[in-house]
Design a protein around this motif. Structure first.
Motif, PDB file in Angstrom:
ATOM      1  N   GLU A  57       0.730  -1.140   0.184  1.00  0.00           N
ATOM      2  CA  GLU A  57      -0.037  -0.169   0.063  1.00  0.00           C
ATOM      3  C   GLU A  57       0.679   1.341  -0.005  1.00  0.00           C
ATOM      4  O   GLU A  57       0.492   2.176  -0.630  1.00  0.00           O
ATOM      5  CB  GLU A  57      -0.878  -0.071   1.252  1.00  0.00           C
ATOM      6  CG  GLU A  57      -1.857  -1.038   1.043  1.00  0.00           C
ATOM      7  CD  GLU A  57      -2.773  -1.035   2.269  1.00  0.00           C
ATOM      8  OE1 GLU A  57      -2.289  -0.459   3.506  1.00  0.00           O
ATOM      9  OE2 GLU A  57      -3.951  -2.032   2.626  1.00  0.00           O
ATOM     10  N   GLU A  58       1.819   1.177   0.787  1.00  0.00           N
ATOM     11  CA  GLU A  58       2.793   2.283   0.859  1.00  0.00           C
ATOM     12  C   GLU A  58       3.517   2.524  -0.539  1.00  0.00           C
ATOM     13  O   GLU A  58       3.773   3.672  -0.967  1.00  0.00           O
ATOM     14  CB  GLU A  58       3.955   2.081   1.803  1.00  0.00           C
ATOM     15  CG  GLU A  58       4.875   3.301   2.231  1.00  0.00           C
ATOM     16  CD  GLU A  58       5.726   2.960   3.139  1.00  0.00           C
ATOM     17  OE1 GLU A  58       6.976   3.718   3.244  1.00  0.00           O
ATOM     18  OE2 GLU A  58       5.701   2.199   3.997  1.00  0.00           O
ATOM     19  N   ASP A  61       0.983   4.049  -2.761  1.00  0.00           N
ATOM     20  CA  ASP A  61       0.766   5.780  -2.478  1.00  0.00           C
ATOM     21  C   ASP A  61       1.851   6.335  -3.031  1.00  0.00           C
ATOM     22  O   ASP A  61       1.686   7.395  -3.644  1.00  0.00           O
ATOM     23  CB  ASP A  61       0.727   5.990  -0.907  1.00  0.00           C
ATOM     24  CG  ASP A  61      -0.592   5.396  -0.420  1.00  0.00           C
ATOM     25  OD1 ASP A  61      -1.437   5.019  -1.150  1.00  0.00           O
ATOM     26  OD2 ASP A  61      -0.473   5.003   0.883  1.00  0.00           O
ATOM     27  N   THR A  62       3.138   6.108  -2.984  1.00  0.00           N
ATOM     28  CA  THR A  62       4.294   6.764  -3.528  1.00  0.00           C
ATOM     29  C   THR A  62       4.359   6.842  -4.860  1.00  0.00           C
ATOM     30  O   THR A  62       4.613   7.917  -5.423  1.00  0.00           O
ATOM     31  CB  THR A  62       5.444   5.773  -2.851  1.00  0.00           C
ATOM     32  OG1 THR A  62       5.471   5.782  -1.346  1.00  0.00           O
ATOM     33  CG2 THR A  62       6.950   6.656  -3.141  1.00  0.00           C
ATOM     34  N   SER A  64       1.504   6.835  -6.819  1.00  0.00           N
ATOM     35  CA  SER A  64       0.666   7.786  -7.258  1.00  0.00           C
ATOM     36  C   SER A  64       1.079   8.889  -7.144  1.00  0.00           C
ATOM     37  O   SER A  64       0.845  10.239  -7.755  1.00  0.00           O
ATOM     38  CB  SER A  64      -0.820   7.508  -6.562  1.00  0.00           C
ATOM     39  OG  SER A  64      -0.579   7.642  -5.335  1.00  0.00           O
ATOM     40  N   GLN A  65       1.962   9.351  -5.867  1.00  0.00           N
ATOM     41  CA  GLN A  65       2.585  10.626  -5.720  1.00  0.00           C
ATOM     42  C   GLN A  65       3.516  10.921  -6.599  1.00  0.00           C
ATOM     43  O   GLN A  65       3.584  12.104  -7.003  1.00  0.00           O
ATOM     44  CB  GLN A  65       3.055  10.513  -4.216  1.00  0.00           C
ATOM     45  CG  GLN A  65       3.419  12.011  -3.561  1.00  0.00           C
ATOM     46  CD  GLN A  65       4.079  11.968  -2.312  1.00  0.00           C
ATOM     47  OE1 GLN A  65       4.326  10.883  -1.658  1.00  0.00           O
ATOM     48  NE2 GLN A  65       3.885  13.007  -1.480  1.00  0.00           N
TER      49      GLN A  65
END
Length: 132
Positions: A57-58, A61-62, A64-65
């Motif tokens: 998940e991290e 998120d990274t 997508s960022q």
């Protein structure tokens, strides 16, 4: 969470030692020993699975960022190129127009050439902006 796992392991060992007395003194030969091993490994396996899920998940998120940062950087690059192109073109048009005003009474042919350059530039300007 580590403290809970340690307490769980100690509890399992104590229960195993108390509940399964061995006839010959060896606890490793009893039938319940593999069950004890499985019970001891379950917290570590579940912790690893949970950690892998958290890391995945991290990572998402990274990613997508990072995609957002890449898009922002591309927009900024295009904006800089557009700004530079328009600034250069408008400055050139201003200088040519002033030059045409300067020549309009003394050398009308030269003034006409300068104004044609300005007109030519205004026709090419949309192509320059699209190409950036």
């Amino acid at each position: 969470m580590l403290v809970q796992q340690v307490l769980l392991v100690i509890t399992h060992i104590i229960v195993y030692l108390i509940a399964v007395p061995s006839a010959d003194g060896s606890y490793f030969t009893t039938v319940l020993f593999p069950v004890l091993l499985i019970q001891l490994l379950i917290p570590y396996v579940s912790r690893s699975v949970i950690r892998a899920k958290e890391l995945r998940e991290e990572l998402e998120d990274t990613k997508s960022q990072l995609d957002v940062y890449v898009q922002e950087e591309e927009r900024n690059r295009i904006a800089r190129e557009l700004h530079d192109t328009l600034g250069h073109t408008l400055t050139m048009m201003k200088v040519k127009s002033e030059l045409a005003l300067h020549y309009i009474d003394r050398e009308p042919a030269r003034a006409k050439i300068e104004m044609n350059d300005v007109l030519q530039t205004t026709r090419l300007l949309p192509n320059k902006c699209v190409r950036s």
